[in-house]
Write an enzyme that holds these catalytic residues in place. Structure first.
Site, mmCIF file in Angstrom:
data_model
loop_
_atom_site.group_PDB
_atom_site.id
_atom_site.type_symbol
_atom_site.label_atom_id
_atom_site.label_comp_id
_atom_site.label_asym_id
_atom_site.label_seq_id
_atom_site.Cartn_x
_atom_site.Cartn_y
_atom_site.Cartn_z
ATOM 1 N N SER A 183 -15.308 22.526 19.927
ATOM 2 C CA SER A 183 -14.594 23.186 21.013
ATOM 3 C C SER A 183 -13.589 24.193 20.466
ATOM 4 C CB SER A 183 -13.877 22.139 21.873
ATOM 5 O OG SER A 183 -13.124 22.753 22.900
ATOM 6 N N LYS A 187 -14.559 28.909 20.232
ATOM 7 C CA LYS A 187 -13.734 30.003 20.771
ATOM 8 C C LYS A 187 -13.253 30.917 19.655
ATOM 9 C CE LYS A 187 -11.089 27.008 23.070
ATOM 10 N NZ LYS A 187 -11.854 25.768 23.210
#
Length: 425
Positions: A183, A187
């Site tokens: 996660s 990004k």
């Protein structure tokens, strides 16, 4: 390929292939793989884990699920810094102008705060006029002219991660190491920087409560980053005690400026020097600590900060902390502050209006807490420990209760705590 077979395979501890992971994520985005399928797979991953190759593949596929920033015109000069979340953590506001003043390019997307942790975008939006939503060409042009652009995350940046994170939040699988690491890194990979430093917070105010867990996460994100072609390191830093003295959005901006002026709290200054040096070392090689200190002492970093904020529309001269209610918390006895719980202090600031419990909540940029004493300090009865600041008078009592639960006073103090535990490269 069959989603049920993939779930069953992971349930029994086998590694998933690149094709299987790609199938799961792409079909989850399209809706062919349902929430209940993904819930089952997330729980299987929670119990069986993923190896580094699986986690890197998951990261790459999620990064490729939406927009990816093309920063290739800046070559190897781009560098990003990400914190896993803490209380009083305004380091991005400080390290970005430091490293930009020394030749690196900080093209960064940041998020908003949720729960007891503050968000960099919330802090920047406390500056009147600051634009957190530049279009891509304006974003690049700001990097070209100032060395920095810092905006809110694109809605289409790693959308697979956003969808999966929302599911993990309601299926008790948030605390899965490979899912945490993928996660974070999906990004960062999508955001385009060639060099990345991850600040892994450790302690009561962090997601990773123990040093062992923080080391595991740090090693995992570094491994993922390298497999994804990034130059990366992770710094493990303390978050038992809030960083600096200011907690709350505009309060933290003013404290960041103090550091850039050569003032401010020593713990915050030390971490920012180390983070900046590590970021520059990834970009250029070598030891940059002396040059970082010189940039602070000379005012170059401060000048870069002012240039950057103005370039994105910020009007610092119009910024003020004008909350209506101020309330002092005083010591009821003599003694040392033997411990502080940063999470409870962050929650007290949230009660005052400085944070949000859900994404749609509004926040009060002027609300927060100014600490007057921290762990290890000696108190005499009646000394002020903290000042609570808010526009909502009815929040003060609840915030005071939360704050008073956050610290312990004893007749002695012996510290074995480190500010910076380790750097994983």
């Amino acid at each position: 390929m069959n989603i049920t077979e993939i779930i069953n395979k992971k349930k029994h501890g086998s590694s998933l292939t690149d094709d299987e992971i790609y199938y799961v994520i792409t079909n989850y985005i399209s809706g062919e793989v349902t929430d209940y399928h993904m819930s089952a797979l997330a729980m299987a991953i929670f119990f069986q884990g993923m190896d580094d190759k699986e986690t890197a593949t998951l990261t790459n596929v999620m990064a490729q699920s939406g927009d990816q920033l093309d920063l290739s015109e800046f070559g190897n000069l781009t560098v990003d810094k990400h914190s896993t979340g803490g209380v009083g953590d305004k380091t991005s506001l400080i390290v970005a102008p430091i490293v930009a003043s020394l030749g690196a390019k900080v093209a960064k997307m940041s998020g908003r705060g949720l729960g007891h942790t503050g968000g960099t975008i919330d802090k920047l939006e406390s500056i009147p006029g600051y634009n957190t939503s530049l279009d891509f060409e304006s974003f690049l042009d700001t990097v070209r002219t100032t060395g920095i652009a810092l905006v809110g995350s694109s809605k289409n940046l790693a959308p697979a991660d956003k969808k999966l994170y929302a599911l993990r939040d309601v299926t008790a699988t948030v605390d899965s190491l490979p899912l945490i690491a993928s996660s974070v890194m999906s990004k960062k990979i999508a955001a385009g920087a060639k060099n990345i430093v991850i600040d892994v917070k450790c302690g009561s105010g962090a997601f990773m409560k123990t040093a062992d867990d923080a080391v595991k996460l740090a090693k995992t994100v570094v491994s993922i980053g390298k497999m994804c072609g990034r130059n990366i390191s992770a710094m493990i830093t303390d978050m038992d005690t809030p960083l600096g003295y200011a907690i709350g959005n505009s309060l933290e901006v003013f404290e960041a400026i103090d550091i850039l002026k050569g003032k401010g709290p020593e713990d915050l200054k030390k971490i920012c020097i180390k983070l900046s040096s590590e970021m520059l070392s990834l970009v250029f090689g070598g030891d940059w600590e002396e040059r970082v200190i010189k940039s602070l002492d000379s005012g170059n970093a401060l000048d870069t900060f002012y240039t950057w904020i103005k370039a994105q529309g910020g009007q610092l001269e119009k910024m003020c902390c004008n909350a209506e209610h101020h309330y002092e918390i005083v010591a009821q006895t003599d003694g040392f502050i033997s411990s502080m719980n940063a999470e409870l202090i962050g929650k007290a600031a949230m009660i005052l209006g400085a944070g949000r419990t859900k994404v749609t909540d509004s926040i009060d940029h002027s609300a927060g807490i100014i600490l007057k004493r921290k762990t290890g300090d000696f108190l005499s009865k009646g000394d002020v420990i903290a000042e609570l600041i808010t526009n909502k008078r009815n929040t003060l009592k609840h915030a005071e209760i939360a704050f008073n639960e956050a610290f312990q006073i004893s007749d002695h103090y012996q510290s074995d705590k480190k500010l910076i535990y380790d750097i994983i490269r």
